[in-house]
Motif scaffolding. Structure first.
Motif, short mmCIF file in Angstrom:
data_model
loop_
_atom_site.label_atom_id
_atom_site.label_comp_id
_atom_site.label_asym_id
_atom_site.label_seq_id
_atom_site.Cartn_x
_atom_site.Cartn_y
_atom_site.Cartn_z
N ALA A 225 1.40 -15.27 1.34
CA ALA A 225 2.42 -15.08 0.40
C ALA A 225 2.89 -16.32 -0.25
N VAL A 226 3.01 -17.50 0.75
CA VAL A 226 3.28 -18.77 0.06
C VAL A 226 2.56 -19.31 -1.06
N ARG A 253 -1.91 -4.01 7.55
CA ARG A 253 -1.97 -5.44 7.03
C ARG A 253 -1.66 -5.61 5.68
N LYS A 254 -2.16 -4.83 4.88
CA LYS A 254 -1.86 -4.99 3.27
C LYS A 254 -0.53 -4.62 3.02
N ASN A 255 0.04 -3.85 3.69
CA ASN A 255 1.43 -3.39 3.45
C ASN A 255 2.42 -4.43 4.07
N VAL A 256 2.25 -4.98 5.33
CA VAL A 256 2.91 -6.17 5.87
C VAL A 256 2.95 -7.40 4.58
N ARG A 257 1.73 -7.62 4.13
CA ARG A 257 1.59 -8.69 3.21
C ARG A 257 2.28 -8.41 1.71
N ASN A 262 6.93 -9.47 -1.55
CA ASN A 262 8.02 -9.08 -2.55
C ASN A 262 9.31 -9.56 -2.23
N LEU A 263 9.67 -9.61 -0.77
CA LEU A 263 10.80 -9.93 -0.32
C LEU A 263 11.08 -11.74 -0.66
N ILE A 329 8.72 -0.56 -4.08
CA ILE A 329 7.56 -0.62 -3.11
C ILE A 329 7.67 -0.92 -1.60
N VAL A 330 8.53 -1.87 -1.47
CA VAL A 330 8.99 -2.20 -0.20
C VAL A 330 9.52 -0.98 0.68
#
Length: 359
Positions: A225-226, A253-257, A262-263, A329-330
């Motif tokens: 994410a960074v 995994r795709k959802n955690v990412r 997003n956050l 989405i989150v």
């Protein structure tokens, strides 16, 4: 003599009719109840006995005394409605065993007297239909979310690549710097491809994209994410720190990412104009959940808007760039896996988003 003979014939017919009714109720596989005009349960089929946990002792009881078994609070009103109107009524209900039925209440009319002497209630199993409908609704909702996520999650990497290309276009860049930038572009493209592949594989596999949980490492996801937000981080001079007490989670995994991206993106986007963004990402183990928190020192959220931020296309600040779908989405991703998301915020001081991944 003739009158007595006529009464005997009528009685015989009534007995035969009652025997036929008894035979029908004893052999039908459809759950049915016969309730008279006084709301007394007179008969029920063996299927009704099984599904509604009735017993022979329930015969002769007021329907109100057994209506809890049927799990339909307005059944008394509905029976009265059918008796008064002499019109059939159809509704979908759920029983105490969590199964769905189509309930048909039919008036039992005595033709000679032209009055309704009760109702026959039939229950048709529609559980598969209801479950399929809910599955389709969830699938449609997830397709909608994945489309939004695809659009939203690739904007950051693309913007990052554009910034790197702009650096290359500067004439005074030396060879070493050019090589370094090219390597960064290559890495960004690789991450972008990975993001796109993860989000679109639902179409290829035909499965729910929120499924297929796996062991996910929080540090790796934060690093991704960074990297995707590198240009925004550099532009705002944001400082991102982490306190990872729980390193891994069994989740998509795709959802955690997407959740972390997003956050983190929002924390940078809604920064306070007079100070450097300070963002803290934490994980910790609770009794029945893993808690992920993302805290910032940004603009904060007004109390009356804390729920609205999770609605689609909600934008808290017109001057801040964005489509307003990130937190939507989150929320969908978290709740579809049985989790929960909350936000604590003070205007002018910052916000903390809490994501509970239920174990």
């Amino acid at each position: 003599m003739g009158e007595s003979s006529g009464k005997a014939d009528n009685l015989k017919k009534l007995i035969e009719l009652n025997d036929e009714l008894e035979n029908y109720f004893s052999n039908t596989i459809i759950p049915q109840l016969f309730v008279d005009a006084d709301m007394i349960l007179r008969k029920f089929t063996p299927a009704a006995m099984t599904h509604f946990k009735l017993s022979d002792s329930d015969v002769g009881r007021h329907i109100n005394d057994v209506s809890n078994n049927i799990r339909f609070p307005t059944i008394i009103e509905n029976i009265h409605e059918v008796i008064d109107s002499k019109e059939a009524l159809e509704k979908e209900i759920q029983t105490t065993d969590k199964l769905w039925y189509q309930m048909n209440i039919l008036p039992y009319i005595i033709k000679k007297e032209s009055r309704t002497n009760g109702v026959i209630i039939t229950f048709i199993d529609i559980n598969d239909r209801i479950q399929n409908l809910r599955s389709y609704e969830k699938l449609n909702r997830n397709y909608e979310v994945v489309i939004h996520a695809l659009y939203h999650d690739i904007k950051g990497p693309i913007s990052n690549i554009e910034s790197l290309v702009s650096i290359l276009e500067e004439k005074d860049s030396d060879e070493a710097e050019t090589i370094e930038v090219l390597q960064m572009i290559k890495l960004s493209i690789s991450k972008l491809r990975e993001t796109v592949d993860d989000l679109v594989d639902i179409g290829e596999k035909g499965t729910d994209f929120t499924k297929a949980p796996e062991r996910v490492n929080f540090e790796n996801v934060i690093e991704d994410a960074v990297l995707s937000l590198k240009d925004k981080i550099t532009e705002t001079n944001a400082r991102i720190t982490s306190e990872i007490s729980v390193s891994e989670i069994n989740f998509s995994r795709k959802n955690v990412r997407s959740i972390i991206y997003n956050l983190l993106s929002n924390a940078i986007k809604y920064k306070a104009p007079d100070r450097r963004p300070e963002i803290l990402i934490k994980t910790e183990q609770l009794a029945n959940a893993i808690l992920l928190t993302v805290s910032d020192n940004g603009l904060g959220i007004e109390a009356d808007k804390k729920e609205a931020v999770f609605h689609r296309y909600t934008r808290l600040r017109d001057e801040v760039e964005g489509s307003g779908i990130g937190l939507f989405i989150v929320k969908n991703m978290v709740e579809d896996m049985g989790g929960e998301i909350q936000v604590d915020s003070v205007v002018g001081q910052g916000s903390t988003f809490k994501v509970y991944f239920k174990g």
